[in-house]
Scaffold this motif. Structure first.
Motif, mmCIF file in Angstrom:
data_model
loop_
_atom_site.group_PDB
_atom_site.id
_atom_site.type_symbol
_atom_site.label_atom_id
_atom_site.label_comp_id
_atom_site.label_asym_id
_atom_site.label_seq_id
_atom_site.Cartn_x
_atom_site.Cartn_y
_atom_site.Cartn_z
ATOM 1 N N ARG A 75 0.794 -1.234 0.000
ATOM 2 C CA ARG A 75 0.000 0.000 0.000
ATOM 3 C C ARG A 75 0.826 1.283 0.000
ATOM 4 N N GLU A 76 1.968 1.279 0.643
ATOM 5 C CA GLU A 76 2.757 2.507 0.746
ATOM 6 C C GLU A 76 3.778 2.667 -0.375
ATOM 7 N N ASP A 77 3.832 1.700 -1.282
ATOM 8 C CA ASP A 77 4.770 1.784 -2.408
ATOM 9 C C ASP A 77 4.211 2.699 -3.488
ATOM 10 N N ARG A 78 5.109 3.427 -4.116
ATOM 11 C CA ARG A 78 4.724 4.378 -5.161
ATOM 12 C C ARG A 78 4.860 3.714 -6.530
ATOM 13 N N VAL A 79 3.739 3.713 -7.251
ATOM 14 C CA VAL A 79 3.687 3.100 -8.573
ATOM 15 C C VAL A 79 3.293 4.171 -9.578
ATOM 16 N N CYS A 80 4.103 4.320 -10.610
ATOM 17 C CA CYS A 80 3.834 5.293 -11.670
ATOM 18 C C CYS A 80 3.310 4.567 -12.901
ATOM 19 N N THR A 81 2.582 5.299 -13.727
ATOM 20 C CA THR A 81 2.184 4.783 -15.024
ATOM 21 C C THR A 81 2.576 5.804 -16.081
ATOM 22 N N ALA A 82 2.845 5.304 -17.261
ATOM 23 C CA ALA A 82 3.085 6.157 -18.436
ATOM 24 C C ALA A 82 2.122 5.643 -19.507
ATOM 25 N N LEU A 83 0.885 6.128 -19.456
ATOM 26 C CA LEU A 83 -0.175 5.637 -20.328
ATOM 27 C C LEU A 83 -0.805 6.784 -21.095
ATOM 28 N N PRO A 84 -1.179 6.546 -22.341
ATOM 29 C CA PRO A 84 -1.962 7.566 -23.047
ATOM 30 C C PRO A 84 -3.373 7.615 -22.461
ATOM 31 N N ASN A 85 -4.048 8.742 -22.634
ATOM 32 C CA ASN A 85 -5.429 8.832 -22.176
ATOM 33 C C ASN A 85 -6.262 7.780 -22.880
ATOM 34 N N GLY A 86 -7.158 7.162 -22.141
ATOM 35 C CA GLY A 86 -8.016 6.145 -22.724
ATOM 36 C C GLY A 86 -8.659 5.316 -21.635
ATOM 37 N N PHE A 93 -6.377 4.038 -13.026
ATOM 38 C CA PHE A 93 -6.436 5.058 -11.978
ATOM 39 C C PHE A 93 -7.265 4.549 -10.802
ATOM 40 N N LEU A 94 -8.418 3.980 -11.081
ATOM 41 C CA LEU A 94 -9.289 3.484 -10.020
ATOM 42 C C LEU A 94 -8.700 2.250 -9.332
ATOM 43 N N ALA A 95 -8.171 1.313 -10.110
ATOM 44 C CA ALA A 95 -7.662 0.061 -9.545
ATOM 45 C C ALA A 95 -6.349 0.262 -8.793
ATOM 46 N N PHE A 96 -5.436 1.013 -9.362
ATOM 47 C CA PHE A 96 -4.119 1.167 -8.741
ATOM 48 C C PHE A 96 -4.176 2.029 -7.478
ATOM 49 N N ALA A 97 -5.037 3.035 -7.463
ATOM 50 C CA ALA A 97 -5.120 3.917 -6.294
ATOM 51 C C ALA A 97 -5.661 3.180 -5.065
ATOM 52 N N LEU A 98 -6.340 2.057 -5.255
ATOM 53 C CA LEU A 98 -6.775 1.238 -4.116
ATOM 54 C C LEU A 98 -5.618 0.425 -3.549
ATOM 55 N N ARG A 99 -4.614 0.130 -4.363
ATOM 56 C CA ARG A 99 -3.543 -0.783 -3.975
ATOM 57 C C ARG A 99 -2.254 -0.102 -3.532
ATOM 58 N N TRP A 100 -1.910 0.984 -4.213
ATOM 59 C CA TRP A 100 -0.614 1.615 -4.021
ATOM 60 C C TRP A 100 -0.770 3.133 -4.004
ATOM 61 N N VAL A 101 0.313 3.822 -3.695
ATOM 62 C CA VAL A 101 0.349 5.262 -3.914
ATOM 63 C C VAL A 101 0.540 5.417 -5.416
ATOM 64 N N TYR A 102 -0.427 6.016 -6.079
ATOM 65 C CA TYR A 102 -0.484 6.010 -7.537
ATOM 66 C C TYR A 102 -0.096 7.373 -8.100
ATOM 67 N N ALA A 103 0.822 7.372 -9.050
ATOM 68 C CA ALA A 103 1.286 8.617 -9.660
ATOM 69 C C ALA A 103 1.346 8.461 -11.181
ATOM 70 N N PRO A 104 0.299 8.892 -11.881
ATOM 71 C CA PRO A 104 0.355 8.831 -13.346
ATOM 72 C C PRO A 104 1.311 9.897 -13.879
ATOM 73 N N LEU A 105 2.131 9.522 -14.833
ATOM 74 C CA LEU A 105 3.081 10.462 -15.447
ATOM 75 C C LEU A 105 2.579 10.877 -16.823
ATOM 76 N N HIS A 106 2.777 12.113 -17.161
ATOM 77 C CA HIS A 106 2.387 12.623 -18.476
ATOM 78 C C HIS A 106 3.387 12.120 -19.512
ATOM 79 N N LEU A 107 2.887 11.667 -20.646
ATOM 80 C CA LEU A 107 3.770 11.129 -21.682
ATOM 81 C C LEU A 107 4.639 12.197 -22.332
ATOM 82 N N GLY A 108 4.315 13.459 -22.141
ATOM 83 C CA GLY A 108 5.088 14.528 -22.769
ATOM 84 C C GLY A 108 6.238 15.052 -21.918
#
Length: 190
Positions: A75-86, A93-108
């Motif tokens: 739960r306290e681990d930070r997980v990033c994603t590099a995903l296009p919008n879709g 966003f919904l699934a990962f934020a329940l499990r980990w500290v979630y940080a989506p990264l902008h592809l740009g």
């Protein structure tokens, strides 16, 4: 009941008496946003391709599915994603934020910005989509993000493979350049 803005009735399709306002829903018993997702067969996401829509009920089951568990991440681990919008980004966003500290990264982001984000958090894992479903520029940006993650020694590099049957659903697997899903051993790339 559904949660959201109350709309006018649409005969045979929508009954406003079954609608709750967000304010009414928040007065009930809930612990996380998971509790606010209805147990309904109504569609949550529709597809713009040939995949089937997913219902709110399927979304809830997927959000807590053991298939999304990654050994060594808590739960306290930070997980990033590099995903296009879709749809997969929305569901992650919904699934990962329940499990980990979630940080989506902008592809740009530039390489320096990516390096900063991955080190500043610090990220233990990065989830990137499989190349097969990306536009060319997104694929270039995702590969650059994965390379920076390897450079700064992010412990786990995971690949998201979208479902060919249902929109928004996906599986996670070890990325070809990432660390194994089993245990906590960092992967020494090349």
């Amino acid at each position: 009941h559904e949660i959201g803005p109350i709309r006018e009735a649409i005969p045979g399709k929508y009954d406003p008496s079954r609608q709750l306002s967000a304010a009414d829903a928040l007065l009930g018993q809930w612990t996380t946003y998971f509790d606010l997702v209805p147990d309904s067969e109504l569609p949550f996401l529709h597809s713009t391709d040939d995949r089937k829509p997913i219902s709110f009920k399927q979304l809830k089951a997927f959000m807590v599915s053991p298939e999304l568990a990654v050994p060594g991440l808590g739960r306290e681990d930070r997980v990033c994603t590099a995903l296009p919008n879709g749809p997969e980004a929305a569901v992650s966003f919904l699934a990962f934020a329940l499990r980990w500290v979630y940080a989506p990264l902008h592809l740009g982001l530039t390489k320096d910005e990516l390096r900063f984000e991955l080190l500043d958090l610090p990220a233990r894992a990065l989830v990137v989509p499989t190349d097969g479903w990306l536009r060319e520029q997104d694929a270039v940006n995702v590969r650059a993000t994965a390379n920076v993650a390897i450079e700064v020694k992010v412990e786990k590099l995971l690949e998201m493979v979208p479902s060919s049957e249902f929109v928004g659903l996906f599986t996670l697997s070890r990325h070809a350049a990432g660390s194994p899903l089993e245990g906590n051993t960092p992967y020494d790339a090349l």
